[in-house]
Scaffold this motif. Structure first.
Motif, mmCIF file in Angstrom:
data_model
loop_
_atom_site.group_PDB
_atom_site.id
_atom_site.type_symbol
_atom_site.label_atom_id
_atom_site.label_comp_id
_atom_site.label_asym_id
_atom_site.label_seq_id
_atom_site.Cartn_x
_atom_site.Cartn_y
_atom_site.Cartn_z
ATOM 1 N N LEU A 15 65.896 35.577 -6.289
ATOM 2 C CA LEU A 15 64.726 35.321 -7.610
ATOM 3 C C LEU A 15 65.065 34.317 -8.522
ATOM 4 C CD1 LEU A 15 63.658 37.903 -9.427
ATOM 5 C CD2 LEU A 15 65.716 37.982 -11.079
ATOM 6 N N GLU A 16 66.099 33.401 -8.381
ATOM 7 C CA GLU A 16 65.984 32.182 -9.408
ATOM 8 C C GLU A 16 64.197 31.219 -9.192
ATOM 9 O OE1 GLU A 16 68.414 33.496 -8.366
ATOM 10 O OE2 GLU A 16 69.688 33.814 -10.044
ATOM 11 N N SER A 17 64.219 31.676 -7.630
ATOM 12 C CA SER A 17 63.318 30.174 -7.174
ATOM 13 C C SER A 17 61.577 31.346 -6.992
ATOM 14 C CB SER A 17 63.401 30.426 -5.715
ATOM 15 O OG SER A 17 64.267 29.871 -5.116
ATOM 16 N N VAL A 18 62.162 32.172 -7.118
ATOM 17 C CA VAL A 18 60.458 33.280 -7.254
ATOM 18 C C VAL A 18 60.223 32.653 -9.089
ATOM 19 C CG1 VAL A 18 59.344 35.087 -7.818
ATOM 20 C CG2 VAL A 18 61.071 34.445 -5.865
ATOM 21 N N LEU A 19 61.350 33.163 -10.107
ATOM 22 C CA LEU A 19 60.863 33.131 -11.402
ATOM 23 C C LEU A 19 60.332 30.814 -11.716
ATOM 24 C CD1 LEU A 19 63.556 34.656 -13.037
ATOM 25 C CD2 LEU A 19 60.962 35.394 -12.454
ATOM 26 N N TYR A 20 61.470 30.233 -10.782
ATOM 27 C CA TYR A 20 61.219 29.212 -11.255
ATOM 28 C C TYR A 20 59.357 28.385 -10.303
ATOM 29 C CZ TYR A 20 60.868 23.951 -9.836
ATOM 30 O OH TYR A 20 60.345 22.645 -10.062
ATOM 31 N N ALA A 23 57.130 29.772 -12.711
ATOM 32 C CA ALA A 23 56.731 29.296 -14.373
ATOM 33 C C ALA A 23 56.031 28.595 -14.430
ATOM 34 C CB ALA A 23 58.300 28.909 -14.552
ATOM 35 N N ASP A 24 55.244 27.272 -13.747
ATOM 36 C CA ASP A 24 54.368 26.346 -13.516
ATOM 37 C C ASP A 24 52.915 27.321 -13.143
ATOM 38 O OD1 ASP A 24 52.269 25.108 -11.831
ATOM 39 O OD2 ASP A 24 54.005 23.488 -12.518
ATOM 40 N N VAL A 31 48.511 31.405 -7.269
ATOM 41 C CA VAL A 31 48.694 33.040 -6.857
ATOM 42 C C VAL A 31 47.859 33.907 -7.293
ATOM 43 C CG1 VAL A 31 51.061 34.777 -7.067
ATOM 44 C CG2 VAL A 31 51.955 32.503 -6.755
ATOM 45 N N LYS A 32 47.603 33.956 -8.685
ATOM 46 C CA LYS A 32 46.226 34.643 -9.251
ATOM 47 C C LYS A 32 45.580 34.607 -8.844
ATOM 48 C CE LYS A 32 45.976 34.017 -13.873
ATOM 49 N NZ LYS A 32 46.587 33.538 -14.795
ATOM 50 N N LYS A 33 44.726 33.713 -7.866
ATOM 51 C CA LYS A 33 43.762 33.280 -6.961
ATOM 52 C C LYS A 33 43.990 33.979 -5.873
ATOM 53 C CE LYS A 33 40.924 29.229 -8.065
ATOM 54 N NZ LYS A 33 40.787 27.707 -8.093
ATOM 55 N N GLN A 56 48.588 19.285 -4.754
ATOM 56 C CA GLN A 56 48.291 20.634 -3.908
ATOM 57 C C GLN A 56 49.090 21.201 -2.795
ATOM 58 O OE1 GLN A 56 44.208 20.977 -2.823
ATOM 59 N NE2 GLN A 56 43.291 20.311 -3.918
ATOM 60 N N SER A 57 49.651 20.060 -2.284
ATOM 61 C CA SER A 57 50.967 20.143 -0.979
ATOM 62 C C SER A 57 52.006 20.597 -1.727
ATOM 63 C CB SER A 57 50.465 19.093 0.146
ATOM 64 O OG SER A 57 49.420 18.901 0.518
ATOM 65 N N HIS A 58 51.862 20.188 -2.619
ATOM 66 C CA HIS A 58 53.583 19.734 -3.340
ATOM 67 C C HIS A 58 53.522 21.989 -3.809
ATOM 68 C CE1 HIS A 58 57.027 19.279 -6.043
ATOM 69 N NE2 HIS A 58 56.242 20.054 -7.052
ATOM 70 N N HIS A 59 52.198 22.059 -4.738
ATOM 71 C CA HIS A 59 52.408 23.283 -5.086
ATOM 72 C C HIS A 59 52.554 24.408 -4.287
ATOM 73 C CE1 HIS A 59 52.596 22.177 -9.212
ATOM 74 N NE2 HIS A 59 51.057 21.383 -9.035
#
Length: 113
Positions: A15-20, A23-24, A31-33, A56-59
């Motif tokens: 869960l922490e990974s998903v929230l992290y 958070a950006d 994700v919205k797109k 982009q690659s990092h994200h």
């Protein structure tokens, strides 16, 4: 030869990974797109246009390692798709609540203008 993408098994997603990852603001926009699209999108279509490819690659890597997206090479492009159904089973309501809160915040911000 290019390295294969690493996707965590759904039971290994924290869960922490998903929230992290969500958070950006940039990753949240990606994700919205992807949510708005009917199927997977390539990286350049899902990411903000003004971002350098390395950023982009990092994200996308952060989203992939958090288990939020699944990436697949198709020829010279990388197509990304959400794993929301899997994440919803693991953490019911989390991603949808974050997306809904983001939309409310955006509409409040628009009204203030």
């Amino acid at each position: 030869m290019q390295r294969p993408f690493v996707h965590p098994a759904i039971e290994d997603i924290a869960l922490e990974s998903v929230l992290y990852a969500l958070a950006d603001p940039t990753r949240l926009e990606i994700v919205k797109k992807l949510t708005a699209g009917a199927c997977g999108m390539n990286c350049s279509a899902a990411a903000p246009a003004d971002l350098p490819k390395s950023t982009q690659s990092h994200h996308f890597q952060v989203l992939r390692e958090a288990g939020i997206i699944r990436s697949e090479r198709r020829g010279t492009e990388v197509v990304n798709a959400l794993r929301c159904t899997e994440i919803e089973k693991r953490f019911p309501g989390v991603v949808s609540a974050i997306l809904k809160a983001s939309e409310l915040k955006a509409s409040e911000k628009a009204r203030k203008r």
